[in-house]
Design a protein around this motif. Structure first.
Motif: not given
Length: 469
Positions: A401-430
């Motif tokens: 139930n988030l407003p449509m105007s929040a979509l850019p923030d949702i996408l940015a947060a989701t992308e950040k979370r995915l990147i953090l997960n990948a970095l954590a999985l590989h101990k920071g190896n880019i």
């Protein structure tokens, strides 16, 4: 203070604390330097040493590890190994140094080690029906992969001959397993199998253990056969042979080429008949380049060279090995774990197993020993280092139930979370994180900069970082 005075002060201080006795003379026999260990020498023995030093002035060649015996002023018998080394300046010998190592204190330890070795050999021979000391055969080497099967086939062919074999492989790959299997598959299977870890025994003791000693060679020495004799017509297994010094390599090379051995302190030579199987966890070509292994010694012990593949190169064997080990540990610990959960199978398939089969052995023993009444082994049974590293990422799930105007923030947060997960999985190896995300390294770096993600990411950051919302 002048530079030469500083150096003399450093030299006198350091040599006062070493255990070897040092004695230096010039070409006229004048004493130039000696440390406090030399003061206990009898005058008569110092005269004998002086003669040895002057002889080196004439020959110009060093004399290494010469056995000598003398009596101290308080009437103690001392046995030592002496080396006489010329000191040259601009090609001219200006002094000769005597380095004297007291081996009397090592005598008791040497005899104890040899005695224990003999007891162990006797115990093994009486405990095993074959009487050889080798309990493993090729049927104990599990694996259906082409890599391991190729080595087994080659090892079986080598076992039918008598040529020396060198086993090369990382720690935990099962080199002694292969050594015993080769012995038991060959014609000398009924003969003894004697093993020694060359890295676990001091050099001064190892020589006596391999070649044997005679009574009177040094204080406390007895008539004791070395491992080359104890092996009879069977096999002497030299584990971690790469740790053997160049001097001992030379002595062993001579014994292997002449098929005869002389015990320490003896003049009589004894024929030897055993086969040599050696093992190393270091590529011998590297040792040859670095001058840490004699080339002639290498070619003598590596007539047949077998390289045992690490577990990561035969990943299809991991589950087969795990199943076999589960059965073994169930019997030992009285458990009934009969299968691996799919998550555990995935972890085992993804892990690189730097400790090879030995690491898998310890992981499963740990898992089974801490199990209760389960029949399935789950990630919760695994050691922390393995379970935490391969735990599935907790991906971000946006609130409803988030407003449509929040979509850019949702996408940015989701992308950040995915990147953090990948970095954590590989101990920071880019690089590896980018591969996991399916993008190029440069693309990932640009996204990290945009999202203000630090280059060095804490391993647990992905699981502890809170949502942006």
């Amino acid at each position: 203070m002048r530079d030469w005075e500083d150096r003399l002060l450093f030299l006198e201080t350091m040599t006062g604390y070493i255990q070897d006795a040092l004695y230096v003379i010039d070409k006229h026999g004048n004493e130039l330097f000696y440390n406090n260990k030399i003061e206990r020498f009898e005058p008569a023995h110092r005269q004998n040493m002086l003669a040895e030093l002057l002889a080196v002035f004439k020959s110009g060649q060093p004399v290494l590890d010469k056995y000598q015996k003398y009596m101290t002023v308080d009437h103690r018998e001392v046995h030592m190994l002496s080396s006489f080394v010329p000191i040259k300046r601009n090609g001219e010998i200006i002094a000769v140094c005597s380095i004297n190592k007291n081996i009397t204190e090592m005598a008791n330890l040497l005899n104890k080690v040899i005695d224990l070795q003999g007891q162990l050999q006797h115990h093994t021979q009486t405990a095993k029906q074959s009487g050889t000391g080798a309990t493993y055969t090729f049927s104990d080497i599990l694996g259906t992969s082409s890599q391991i099967q190729a080595v087994i086939d080659k090892a079986k062919k080598a076992a039918l001959g008598c040529a020396p074999v060198l086993l090369t492989g990382e720690t935990g790959t099962g080199k002694e397993l292969f050594a015993q299997s080769i012995h038991n598959y060959g014609q000398a299977a009924a003969e003894p199998f004697v093993a020694v870890n060359c890295a676990a025994i001091p050099e001064t003791l190892l020589e006596g253990i391999i070649f044997g000693t005679v009574k009177g060679a040094f204080t406390g020495a007895e008539n004791t056969p070395g491992l080359l004799e104890q092996a009879g017509g069977g096999t002497l297994f030299l584990d971690e042979v790469n740790s053997m010094s160049l001097v001992l390599q030379s002595k062993l090379l001579r014994a292997l080429e002449e098929k005869r051995v002389r015990r320490l302190g003896d003049r009589k030579e004894i024929p030897i008949y055993c086969r040599i199987i050696s093992a190393t966890n270091v590529d011998c070509r590297t040792l040859l380049r670095e001058g840490k292994m004699r080339e002639d010694f290498y070619y003598r012990i590596a007539v047949v060279n077998l390289t045992i593949p690490p577990l990561r190169e035969r990943s299809e064997d991991v589950l087969l090995l795990a199943e076999n080990l589960l059965k073994r540990f169930n019997k030992i610990y009285g458990k009934r774990i009969t299968s691996l959960a799919p998550e555990v199978a995935s972890i085992f398939a993804a892990h690189k197993w730097p400790g090879n089969v030995r690491e898998l052995y310890h992981v499963l023993e740990y898992a089974v020993s801490f199990g209760d009444n389960e029949t399935v082994l789950t990630p919760n049974h695994l050691p922390d280092y393995l379970r935490n590293f391969y735990s599935p990422p907790q991906y971000f799930s946006p609130p409803a139930n988030l407003p449509m105007s929040a979509l850019p923030d949702i996408l940015a947060a989701t992308e950040k979370r995915l990147i953090l997960n990948a970095l954590a999985l590989h101990k920071g190896n880019i690089t590896k994180a980018a591969e996991t995300l399916g993008i190029h390294r440069q693309n990932l770096q640009a996204r990290m900069k945009k999202l203000n993600i630090l280059k060095k990411v804490n391993f647990f950051e992905a699981s502890s970082c809170e949502s942006e919302f």
